[in-house]
Design a protein around this motif. Structure first.
Motif, mmCIF file in Angstrom:
data_model
loop_
_atom_site.group_PDB
_atom_site.id
_atom_site.type_symbol
_atom_site.label_atom_id
_atom_site.label_comp_id
_atom_site.label_asym_id
_atom_site.label_seq_id
_atom_site.Cartn_x
_atom_site.Cartn_y
_atom_site.Cartn_z
ATOM 1 N N ARG A 1 -12.322 12.255 1.646
ATOM 2 C CA ARG A 1 -11.221 12.883 2.363
ATOM 3 C C ARG A 1 -10.673 14.062 1.535
ATOM 4 O O ARG A 1 -9.737 14.745 1.930
ATOM 5 N N CYS A 55 -6.265 2.676 6.782
ATOM 6 C CA CYS A 55 -7.448 2.444 5.945
ATOM 7 C C CYS A 55 -7.942 0.998 6.032
ATOM 8 O O CYS A 55 -7.183 0.059 5.827
ATOM 9 N N TYR A 78 -9.875 -3.213 -5.280
ATOM 10 C CA TYR A 78 -10.400 -2.117 -6.093
ATOM 11 C C TYR A 78 -10.453 -2.476 -7.570
ATOM 12 O O TYR A 78 -11.362 -2.087 -8.282
ATOM 13 N N CYS A 91 -7.845 6.829 -4.386
ATOM 14 C CA CYS A 91 -7.977 8.006 -3.520
ATOM 15 C C CYS A 91 -6.809 8.952 -3.824
ATOM 16 O O CYS A 91 -5.814 8.538 -4.416
ATOM 17 N N VAL A 117 -5.039 10.118 -1.472
ATOM 18 C CA VAL A 117 -4.084 9.926 -0.381
ATOM 19 C C VAL A 117 -4.180 8.469 0.046
ATOM 20 O O VAL A 117 -5.213 7.829 -0.168
ATOM 21 N N HIS A 118 -3.115 7.922 0.589
ATOM 22 C CA HIS A 118 -3.204 6.605 1.199
ATOM 23 C C HIS A 118 -3.045 6.758 2.705
ATOM 24 O O HIS A 118 -1.987 7.153 3.187
ATOM 25 N N CYS A 119 -4.128 6.451 3.438
ATOM 26 C CA CYS A 119 -4.130 6.557 4.889
ATOM 27 C C CYS A 119 -3.729 5.196 5.430
ATOM 28 O O CYS A 119 -4.347 4.186 5.082
ATOM 29 N N PHE A 139 0.888 -1.174 0.000
ATOM 30 C CA PHE A 139 0.000 0.000 0.000
ATOM 31 C C PHE A 139 0.924 1.223 0.000
ATOM 32 O O PHE A 139 1.348 1.706 1.043
HETATM 33 S S1 SF4 Z 1 -9.147 6.109 4.524
HETATM 34 FE FE1 SF4 Z 1 -10.415 6.830 2.800
HETATM 35 S S2 SF4 Z 1 -9.116 8.338 1.710
HETATM 36 FE FE2 SF4 Z 1 -7.774 7.154 3.063
HETATM 37 S S3 SF4 Z 1 -6.990 5.509 1.747
HETATM 38 FE FE3 SF4 Z 1 -8.808 4.699 2.788
HETATM 39 S S4 SF4 Z 1 -10.534 5.056 1.395
HETATM 40 FE FE4 SF4 Z 1 -8.818 6.352 0.722
#
Ligand code: SF4
Ligand SMILES: *Cc1c(COP(=O)(O)O)cnc(C)c1O
Length: 338
Positions: free
Chosen positions: A198, A129, A136, A122, A124-126, A52
């Motif tokens: 986000r 998550c 996907y 997205c 951003v990669h959180c 990721f």
């Molecule tokens: S928390 Fe939301 S914005 Fe962040 S990586 Fe996951 S789906 Fe994407």
């Protein structure tokens, strides 16, 4: 921001946010140099980053304090070695989402609402998550797959609300988003569309006048749930985005995840609620983290989280206290813990 490398044809000028959205930082070394941090101090989790990858819009990096590994935004973004520690009970799909996935791109868990994974990515990669292992690619529907999703919604009159979630639905262009909105509007028993994003935080410039006007013109009630975890993430730019949305009739909420080392303190959570309210947004959910493989280091024990919410309650009006929830597979709604 770097200049676009391709010549832009006058009739097809992308909005400025689209250039910003393509100006993503994905190279860990570049992020660390921008923040004057020494990679030796906190080496990259190589397999975490491979599974990721790091991803953040360049603009959002300006919200991170240079020289501080403890920065609450950096901790949400940096692929850390802690992610590679195997933790029992932390699994790839803790919410058993594949069970509720009758059609590619659609999750139908709760009677009156369905969730569409509207975009395959997205901005951003959180690191925390819960969809970091989500398929996907298998859930990036073509327009034909979309027809099956809309047929599912049209065939079930109990469905009143359609959630557009992620990936981030605002990673779509206005045109793609507008197409989805029209399909939803055409189903008579749907009254509300809810956008989970986000983007209002990591690239608030995304909320351009054309997009806001499209929401304002919809026959649907429009709810937008921002995902923000710390007051430092809120900016003048997010404030402007929320104003634009509110003036187009959009109801604004926020949801957060309680994360060790990021926001698991009562003063931090209280500050977040207050700054959200300053920007016209009410707190909705505070999620207990899901047991997703790679995220155990963010975990906050439930009694600790409940104590934090009790402290919030003692110091804030009720409307600034989020509901502490967790998603538990098989229940007919999220489960409330406070
Ligand atoms: S928390 Fe939301 S914005 Fe962040 S990586 Fe996951 S789906 Fe994407
Ligand atoms: C959270 C969620 C919803 C919405 O639940 P609310 O309680 O209405 O916020 C709908 N569908 C899925 C799959 C969800 O995870």
């Amino acid at each position: 921001m770097s200049a676009p490398s391709v010549a832009i044809i006058e009739s097809d000028v992308p909005p400025p946010w689209q250039l910003m959205l393509s100006d993503l930082i994905t190279d860990p070394q570049e992020l660390l140099s921008l923040l004057s941090l020494n990679p030796q101090e906190k080496p990259l989790g190589l397999s975490a980053a491979a599974q990721f990858p790091l991803k953040v819009p360049r603009w959002f990096v300006s919200r991170i304090a240079p020289g501080d590994w403890q920065d609450p935004i950096l901790r949400q973004l940096w692929p850390a070695q802690e992610e590679e520690i195997a933790a029992p009970n932390y699994v790839v799909d803790p919410l058993e989402e594949t069970r509720f996935n009758p059609v590619p791109g659609l999750l139908h868990k709760y009677t009156s609402r369905v969730l569409l994974t509207a975009a395959p990515h997205c901005a951003v990669h959180c690191r925390y998550c819960f969809r970091r292992h989500f398929d996907y690619a298998g859930n990036a529907p073509s327009r034909t797959d979309w027809q099956a999703a809309f047929a599912h919604i049209a065939a079930d009159a109990r469905i009143e609300e359609v959630l557009l979630s992620g990936g981030d639905p605002l990673a779509l262009s206005n045109r793609q988003f507008g197409w989805l909105l029209e399909q939803i509007e055409s189903i008579a028993h749907v009254s509300t569309v809810r956008i989970h994003t986000r983007m209002t935080i990591v690239l608030p410039q995304r909320i351009d006048a054309e997009f806001a006007a499209m929401l304002g013109a919809s026959r649907l009630k429009v709810v937008l749930v921002s995902h923000c975890n710390h007051a430092n993430e809120l900016s003048d730019e997010s404030s402007a985005a929320f104003k634009t949305l509110a003036s187009n009739g959009v109801t604004l909420f926020n949801q957060s995840v309680i994360l060790a080392g990021v926001n698991a303190r009562s003063d931090t959570l209280i500050a977040l609620s207050k700054v959200l309210f300053d920007q016209g947004v009410l707190p909705y959910y505070l999620h207990l983290p899901d047991a997703v493989a790679g995220t155990a280091h963010f975990d906050v024990p439930i009694p600790d989280a409940q104590a934090l919410v009790a402290e919030m309650q003692a110091q804030l009006p009720g409307y600034l206290v989020p509901r502490l929830v967790r998603e538990e597979p098989g229940n007919d709604s999220k489960t409330r813990y406070a």
